[in-house]
Design a protein around this motif. Structure first.
Motif, PDB file in Angstrom:
ATOM      1  N   VAL A  92       0.834  -1.200   0.000  1.00  0.00           N
ATOM      2  CA  VAL A  92       0.000   0.000   0.000  1.00  0.00           C
ATOM      3  C   VAL A  92       0.870   1.251   0.000  1.00  0.00           C
ATOM      4  O   VAL A  92       0.603   2.198  -0.746  1.00  0.00           O
ATOM      5  CB  VAL A  92      -0.971  -0.010   1.209  1.00  0.00           C
ATOM      6  CG1 VAL A  92      -1.638   1.352   1.390  1.00  0.00           C
ATOM      7  CG2 VAL A  92      -2.026  -1.086   1.028  1.00  0.00           C
ATOM      8  N   LYS A  93       1.918   1.267   0.791  1.00  0.00           N
ATOM      9  CA  LYS A  93       2.813   2.428   0.807  1.00  0.00           C
ATOM     10  C   LYS A  93       3.442   2.648  -0.561  1.00  0.00           C
ATOM     11  O   LYS A  93       3.558   3.776  -1.035  1.00  0.00           O
ATOM     12  CB  LYS A  93       3.923   2.232   1.842  1.00  0.00           C
ATOM     13  CG  LYS A  93       3.466   2.429   3.260  1.00  0.00           C
ATOM     14  CD  LYS A  93       4.626   2.218   4.224  1.00  0.00           C
ATOM     15  CE  LYS A  93       4.172   2.282   5.669  1.00  0.00           C
ATOM     16  NZ  LYS A  93       5.274   2.005   6.596  1.00  0.00           N
ATOM     17  N   LYS A  94       3.837   1.562  -1.198  1.00  0.00           N
ATOM     18  CA  LYS A  94       4.502   1.653  -2.499  1.00  0.00           C
ATOM     19  C   LYS A  94       3.555   2.154  -3.586  1.00  0.00           C
ATOM     20  O   LYS A  94       3.965   2.882  -4.495  1.00  0.00           O
ATOM     21  CB  LYS A  94       5.057   0.272  -2.871  1.00  0.00           C
ATOM     22  CG  LYS A  94       5.833   0.257  -4.153  1.00  0.00           C
ATOM     23  CD  LYS A  94       6.412  -1.120  -4.394  1.00  0.00           C
ATOM     24  CE  LYS A  94       7.191  -1.159  -5.692  1.00  0.00           C
ATOM     25  NZ  LYS A  94       7.736  -2.495  -5.947  1.00  0.00           N
ATOM     26  N   HIS A  95       2.271   1.772  -3.507  1.00  0.00           N
ATOM     27  CA  HIS A  95       1.317   2.074  -4.582  1.00  0.00           C
ATOM     28  C   HIS A  95       0.243   3.073  -4.151  1.00  0.00           C
ATOM     29  O   HIS A  95      -0.834   3.123  -4.754  1.00  0.00           O
ATOM     30  CB  HIS A  95       0.648   0.776  -5.059  1.00  0.00           C
ATOM     31  CG  HIS A  95       1.602  -0.233  -5.597  1.00  0.00           C
ATOM     32  ND1 HIS A  95       2.225  -0.082  -6.806  1.00  0.00           N
ATOM     33  CD2 HIS A  95       2.064  -1.395  -5.066  1.00  0.00           C
ATOM     34  CE1 HIS A  95       3.021  -1.119  -7.026  1.00  0.00           C
ATOM     35  NE2 HIS A  95       2.942  -1.935  -5.975  1.00  0.00           N
ATOM     36  N   LYS A  96       0.521   3.884  -3.150  1.00  0.00           N
ATOM     37  CA  LYS A  96      -0.460   4.801  -2.593  1.00  0.00           C
ATOM     38  C   LYS A  96      -1.054   5.744  -3.643  1.00  0.00           C
ATOM     39  O   LYS A  96      -2.264   5.944  -3.705  1.00  0.00           O
ATOM     40  CB  LYS A  96       0.179   5.616  -1.465  1.00  0.00           C
ATOM     41  CG  LYS A  96      -0.810   6.349  -0.616  1.00  0.00           C
ATOM     42  CD  LYS A  96      -0.105   6.929   0.599  1.00  0.00           C
ATOM     43  CE  LYS A  96      -1.132   7.460   1.564  1.00  0.00           C
ATOM     44  NZ  LYS A  96      -0.538   7.882   2.813  1.00  0.00           N
ATOM     45  N   THR A  97      -0.230   6.305  -4.493  1.00  0.00           N
ATOM     46  CA  THR A  97      -0.704   7.233  -5.521  1.00  0.00           C
ATOM     47  C   THR A  97      -1.634   6.538  -6.503  1.00  0.00           C
ATOM     48  O   THR A  97      -2.707   7.055  -6.839  1.00  0.00           O
ATOM     49  CB  THR A  97       0.481   7.854  -6.279  1.00  0.00           C
ATOM     50  OG1 THR A  97       1.350   8.476  -5.335  1.00  0.00           O
ATOM     51  CG2 THR A  97       0.014   8.878  -7.284  1.00  0.00           C
ATOM     52  N   LYS A  98      -1.241   5.350  -6.958  1.00  0.00           N
ATOM     53  CA  LYS A  98      -2.073   4.614  -7.915  1.00  0.00           C
ATOM     54  C   LYS A  98      -3.406   4.230  -7.282  1.00  0.00           C
ATOM     55  O   LYS A  98      -4.456   4.300  -7.930  1.00  0.00           O
ATOM     56  CB  LYS A  98      -1.341   3.358  -8.389  1.00  0.00           C
ATOM     57  CG  LYS A  98      -0.150   3.659  -9.268  1.00  0.00           C
ATOM     58  CD  LYS A  98       0.551   2.379  -9.671  1.00  0.00           C
ATOM     59  CE  LYS A  98       1.822   2.682 -10.454  1.00  0.00           C
ATOM     60  NZ  LYS A  98       2.576   1.477 -10.762  1.00  0.00           N
ATOM     61  N   ILE A  99      -3.381   3.834  -6.023  1.00  0.00           N
ATOM     62  CA  ILE A  99      -4.619   3.466  -5.333  1.00  0.00           C
ATOM     63  C   ILE A  99      -5.554   4.677  -5.253  1.00  0.00           C
ATOM     64  O   ILE A  99      -6.759   4.572  -5.487  1.00  0.00           O
ATOM     65  CB  ILE A  99      -4.313   2.917  -3.920  1.00  0.00           C
ATOM     66  CG1 ILE A  99      -3.584   1.576  -4.025  1.00  0.00           C
ATOM     67  CG2 ILE A  99      -5.587   2.770  -3.100  1.00  0.00           C
ATOM     68  CD1 ILE A  99      -3.035   1.067  -2.701  1.00  0.00           C
ATOM     69  N   GLY A 100      -4.993   5.846  -4.966  1.00  0.00           N
ATOM     70  CA  GLY A 100      -5.798   7.069  -4.906  1.00  0.00           C
ATOM     71  C   GLY A 100      -6.420   7.412  -6.241  1.00  0.00           C
ATOM     72  O   GLY A 100      -7.592   7.779  -6.320  1.00  0.00           O
ATOM     73  N   VAL A 101      -5.647   7.280  -7.319  1.00  0.00           N
ATOM     74  CA  VAL A 101      -6.154   7.590  -8.665  1.00  0.00           C
ATOM     75  C   VAL A 101      -7.272   6.627  -9.046  1.00  0.00           C
ATOM     76  O   VAL A 101      -8.327   7.038  -9.541  1.00  0.00           O
ATOM     77  CB  VAL A 101      -5.007   7.556  -9.699  1.00  0.00           C
ATOM     78  CG1 VAL A 101      -5.552   7.634 -11.114  1.00  0.00           C
ATOM     79  CG2 VAL A 101      -4.025   8.690  -9.440  1.00  0.00           C
ATOM     80  N   VAL A 102      -7.062   5.344  -8.799  1.00  0.00           N
ATOM     81  CA  VAL A 102      -8.084   4.345  -9.135  1.00  0.00           C
ATOM     82  C   VAL A 102      -9.336   4.584  -8.284  1.00  0.00           C
ATOM     83  O   VAL A 102     -10.463   4.517  -8.788  1.00  0.00           O
ATOM     84  CB  VAL A 102      -7.540   2.913  -8.946  1.00  0.00           C
ATOM     85  CG1 VAL A 102      -8.655   1.888  -9.040  1.00  0.00           C
ATOM     86  CG2 VAL A 102      -6.463   2.621  -9.982  1.00  0.00           C
ATOM     87  N   GLY A 103      -9.158   4.882  -7.001  1.00  0.00           N
ATOM     88  CA  GLY A 103     -10.302   5.161  -6.127  1.00  0.00           C
ATOM     89  C   GLY A 103     -11.104   6.355  -6.614  1.00  0.00           C
ATOM     90  O   GLY A 103     -12.335   6.326  -6.630  1.00  0.00           O
ATOM     91  N   ALA A 104     -10.411   7.406  -7.033  1.00  0.00           N
ATOM     92  CA  ALA A 104     -11.096   8.595  -7.543  1.00  0.00           C
ATOM     93  C   ALA A 104     -11.853   8.276  -8.833  1.00  0.00           C
ATOM     94  O   ALA A 104     -12.988   8.726  -9.030  1.00  0.00           O
ATOM     95  CB  ALA A 104     -10.104   9.723  -7.772  1.00  0.00           C
ATOM     96  N   ALA A 105     -11.231   7.491  -9.697  1.00  0.00           N
ATOM     97  CA  ALA A 105     -11.884   7.129 -10.962  1.00  0.00           C
ATOM     98  C   ALA A 105     -13.140   6.297 -10.711  1.00  0.00           C
ATOM     99  O   ALA A 105     -14.192   6.533 -11.327  1.00  0.00           O
ATOM    100  CB  ALA A 105     -10.909   6.368 -11.858  1.00  0.00           C
ATOM    101  N   ALA A 146     -17.026   7.331 -11.539  1.00  0.00           N
ATOM    102  CA  ALA A 146     -17.884   6.445 -12.332  1.00  0.00           C
ATOM    103  C   ALA A 146     -19.193   6.177 -11.603  1.00  0.00           C
ATOM    104  O   ALA A 146     -20.272   6.201 -12.211  1.00  0.00           O
ATOM    105  CB  ALA A 146     -17.157   5.137 -12.632  1.00  0.00           C
ATOM    106  N   VAL A 147     -19.123   5.949 -10.308  1.00  0.00           N
ATOM    107  CA  VAL A 147     -20.331   5.696  -9.519  1.00  0.00           C
ATOM    108  C   VAL A 147     -21.233   6.930  -9.534  1.00  0.00           C
ATOM    109  O   VAL A 147     -22.448   6.828  -9.720  1.00  0.00           O
ATOM    110  CB  VAL A 147     -19.963   5.292  -8.074  1.00  0.00           C
ATOM    111  CG1 VAL A 147     -21.173   5.321  -7.165  1.00  0.00           C
ATOM    112  CG2 VAL A 147     -19.320   3.912  -8.060  1.00  0.00           C
ATOM    113  N   VAL A 148     -20.653   8.110  -9.366  1.00  0.00           N
ATOM    114  CA  VAL A 148     -21.436   9.346  -9.395  1.00  0.00           C
ATOM    115  C   VAL A 148     -22.076   9.530 -10.773  1.00  0.00           C
ATOM    116  O   VAL A 148     -23.245   9.916 -10.886  1.00  0.00           O
ATOM    117  CB  VAL A 148     -20.548  10.556  -9.022  1.00  0.00           C
ATOM    118  CG1 VAL A 148     -21.261  11.868  -9.313  1.00  0.00           C
ATOM    119  CG2 VAL A 148     -20.152  10.486  -7.561  1.00  0.00           C
ATOM    120  N   GLY A 149     -21.337   9.239 -11.834  1.00  0.00           N
ATOM    121  CA  GLY A 149     -21.888   9.362 -13.188  1.00  0.00           C
ATOM    122  C   GLY A 149     -23.055   8.427 -13.420  1.00  0.00           C
ATOM    123  O   GLY A 149     -24.079   8.820 -13.990  1.00  0.00           O
TER     124      GLY A 149
END
Length: 141
Positions: A27-40, A44-47
């Motif tokens: 999780v520490k290593k991929h924190k940025t990617k996890i945040g980007v995927v979570g936002a996407a 999508a859910v809001v859309g």
């Protein structure tokens, strides 16, 4: 059986890392990617929710549209012919019961007791033009 991969640090004691430690490191290593995927995923859910809401609103508007287009569709449609609605029984929602007045009216009309969970709806007349409603009973139109 459990071998460390080159991307996983090996603890100093040579024992394989626990799952929890491995997960924290990942999780520490991929924190940025996890945040980007979570936002996407969130967008999508809001859309999807917005699209479903628009579709429901459109369906609701269709329910109110008039067939002729000249009458305000939100006003109740009034039948053009005066007609009689006969006495009938209506099933009540769970936990509700008929009033004493309705029980007595049913007993007077039928000579029987009102069934449990139902109420008696007295007959009436509906429809017709406002002029028919204002005319004295028995008057010729």
């Amino acid at each position: 059986m459990t071998e460390s991969t080159p991307s996983e640090p090996t603890p100093e004691d040579g024992e394989p890392a626990s799952f929890a430690e491995t997960a924290k490191t990942w999780v520490k290593k991929h924190k940025t990617k996890i945040g980007v995927v979570g936002a996407a995923v969130g967008l999508a859910v809001v859309g999807v929710a917005a699209r479903l809401s628009e579709r429901q609103a459109a369906e609701d508007n269709e329910d109110y549209e008039s067939t002729s287009g000249s009458v305000d569709a939100r006003q109740p449609r009034e039948p053009s012919v005066l007609h009689v609605v006969i006495d009938h029984l209506r099933t009540l929602p769970d936990g509700q019961h008929a009033s004493e007045e309705r029980r007595a009216a049913y007993k007077d009309a039928t000579g029987e007791d009102l069934p449990t969970g139902q109420t008696h709806v007295s007959g009436t007349s509906r429809g017709g033009s406002p002029e028919e409603d204002e005319a004295p009973h028995g008057a010729a139109a």
